[in-house]
Design an enzyme around this catalytic site. Structure first.
Site, PDB file in Angstrom:
ATOM      1  CB  CYS A 126     -11.354  14.714   9.589  1.00  0.00           C
ATOM      2  SG  CYS A 126      -9.859  13.703   9.373  1.00  0.00           S
ATOM      3  CE  LYS A 192      -8.847   7.936  12.005  1.00  0.00           C
ATOM      4  NZ  LYS A 192      -9.471   8.334  10.745  1.00  0.00           N
ATOM      5  CE  LYS A 245      -7.744   4.313  11.077  1.00  0.00           C
ATOM      6  NZ  LYS A 245      -8.367   5.213  10.156  1.00  0.00           N
ATOM      7  CB  SER A 271      -1.770   2.064   5.898  1.00  0.00           C
ATOM      8  OG  SER A 271      -1.598   3.222   6.704  1.00  0.00           O
TER       9      SER A 271
HETATM   10  C1  PBG Z   1      -9.617   9.143   7.181  1.00  0.00           C
HETATM   11  C2  PBG Z   1      -9.003   7.829   7.471  1.00  0.00           C
HETATM   12  C3  PBG Z   1      -7.673   7.537   7.812  1.00  0.00           C
HETATM   13  C4  PBG Z   1      -7.580   6.151   7.879  1.00  0.00           C
HETATM   14  C5  PBG Z   1      -8.855   5.634   7.633  1.00  0.00           C
HETATM   15  N1  PBG Z   1      -9.727   6.686   7.406  1.00  0.00           N
HETATM   16  C6  PBG Z   1      -6.485   8.432   7.966  1.00  0.00           C
HETATM   17  C7  PBG Z   1      -6.446   9.456   9.001  1.00  0.00           C
HETATM   18  O1  PBG Z   1      -7.310   9.573   9.858  1.00  0.00           O
HETATM   19  O2  PBG Z   1      -5.481  10.227   8.934  1.00  0.00           O
HETATM   20  C8  PBG Z   1      -6.327   5.373   8.144  1.00  0.00           C
HETATM   21  C9  PBG Z   1      -6.316   3.979   7.621  1.00  0.00           C
HETATM   22  C10 PBG Z   1      -4.980   3.334   7.522  1.00  0.00           C
HETATM   23  O3  PBG Z   1      -3.944   3.900   7.916  1.00  0.00           O
HETATM   24  O4  PBG Z   1      -4.948   2.223   7.016  1.00  0.00           O
HETATM   25  N2  PBG Z   1     -10.010   9.877   8.270  1.00  0.00           N
HETATM   26 ZN    ZN Z   2     -10.421  12.090   7.815  1.00  0.00          ZN
END
Ligand code: PBG
Ligand code: ZN
Length: 321
Positions: A126, A192, A245, A271
């Site tokens: 990221c 998150k 999240k 997801s």
């Molecule tokens: C990107 C991001 C992610 C999700 C939202 N923005 C994936 C991650 O951090 O690996 C996940 C959303 C989902 O699983 O529905 N940073």
């Molecule tokens: Zn990311």
């Protein structure tokens, strides 16, 4: 005798004592955008979710959806991923170009954008990496600020940074202010977690890290205090809304953050949470929409004020009148 069954004897009595049903306007639909024309491709790991080209999205836009959260990506043959994730800030990128199209067709739609680099970096992290191979926090913040300004300039109502870099909210707020975007909402993915529940999303986005994982920057589910501090810091840095999240395994965090702030507390019903219910229903283990409904009530009961959810376009099926 205390007879609690009196409170649920008939359907009408149960309705009388029920919490309000979540409203369609509290739902935000995450949308995966791709280049090109007339594309609507189902994501194998997420039944009922698609990668859309913007023309097709506009054509088939689900009528009940009031807010979206846009995700872009770099597909093979449509530009090169690099160390920095430069294409995330490309004003000709798929997200920046979709915003005015959506806004013109649906002026009242709330358009939020995900601000991260993992779908644009060659290594899938990221943010860019430093000499030791760690994600370089402050370089990431600089890039994230450029991405946010790019989306604001394209007309997004709000930007939602999801990279979990320290100081990213302050950096983005300062950049938006500098560039004159006083009205752009800054929605922090504030708490998150490093979660197993993002698998289908990374498949949809082609954004899994090539090496390593995200535990060095995303919150640890074994450290409650730091997880709460993540949200409180984002409030102090100038976020307009906070977020927890994933949602379903983190209802305690939703409740805790809500108790400690007056900001909106969104929950991202991710997801994996969506696809697990689909998998269970496909195996005959539960009713799809009844299970979705139960899980969404739980999220709101915990104190979420809005939910980002793949169920958004199916609101009428999940909550039949
Ligand atoms: C990107 C991001 C992610 C999700 C939202 N923005 C994936 C991650 O951090 O690996 C996940 C959303 C989902 O699983 O529905 N940073
Ligand atoms: Zn990311």
């Amino acid at each position: 005798m205390q007879r609690l069954r009196r409170l649920r004897r008939t359907a009408a009595i149960r309705d009388l004592f029920a919490m309000p049903r979540p409203d369609a306007c509290q739902f935000i639909w995450p949308v995966f955008l791709v280049e090109g024309k007339n594309r609507k491709e189902e994501i194998a790991s997420m039944p009922g979710q698609y990668r859309w080209s913007v023309d097709r999205l506009v054509e088939e836009f689900p009528s009940g959806v009031r807010s979206v959260l846009l995700f872009g990506q770099v597909e093979e043959g449509c530009g090169e991923k690099d160390e920095l994730g430069s294409l995330a800030a490309d004003p000709h990128g798929v997200v920046a170009r979709a915003i005015p199209v959506l806004k013109e067709r649906f002026p009242d739609l709330v358009v939020l954008t995900d601000v991260c680099l993992c779908a644009y970096t060659s290594h899938g992290h990221c943010g860019p990496r430093d000499a030791d191979g760690d994600v370089d926090n402050d370089a990431a913040c600089e890039m994230l600020a450029r991405v946010a300004v790019c989306h604001a300039r394209a007309g997004a109502d709000g930007v939602a940074p999801s990279a979990m870099m320290d100081g990213q909210i302050a950096a983005i707020r300062a950049a938006l202010d500098d560039e004159g975007f006083m009205k752009t909402l800054l929605v922090a993915y504030s708490t998150k977690f490093a979660s197993t529940m993002y698998g289908p999303f990374r498949d949809a986005e082609n954004s899994a890290p090539g090496q390593g994982d995200r535990q060095g920057y995303q919150a640890s589910y074994r450290d409650f205090g730091t997880a709460v501090r993540e949200s409180l810091l984002d409030e102090a840095e100038g976020a307009d809304a906070l977020m927890v999240k994933p949602a379903l395994w983190y209802l305690d965090l939703i409740k805790e953050v809500r108790a400690r702030t007056l900001l909106p507390v969104m929950a991202y019903n991710v997801s994996g949470e969506y696809s697990m219910i689909h998998a269970a229903a496909a195996a005959g283990q539960c009713d799809l929409y009844a299970a979705a409904r139960e899980s969404l009530y739980a999220i709101f009961r915990a104190g979420a004020t809005q939910v980002i959810s793949y169920w958004a376009p199916y609101y009428d099926k999940v909550f039949p009148a």
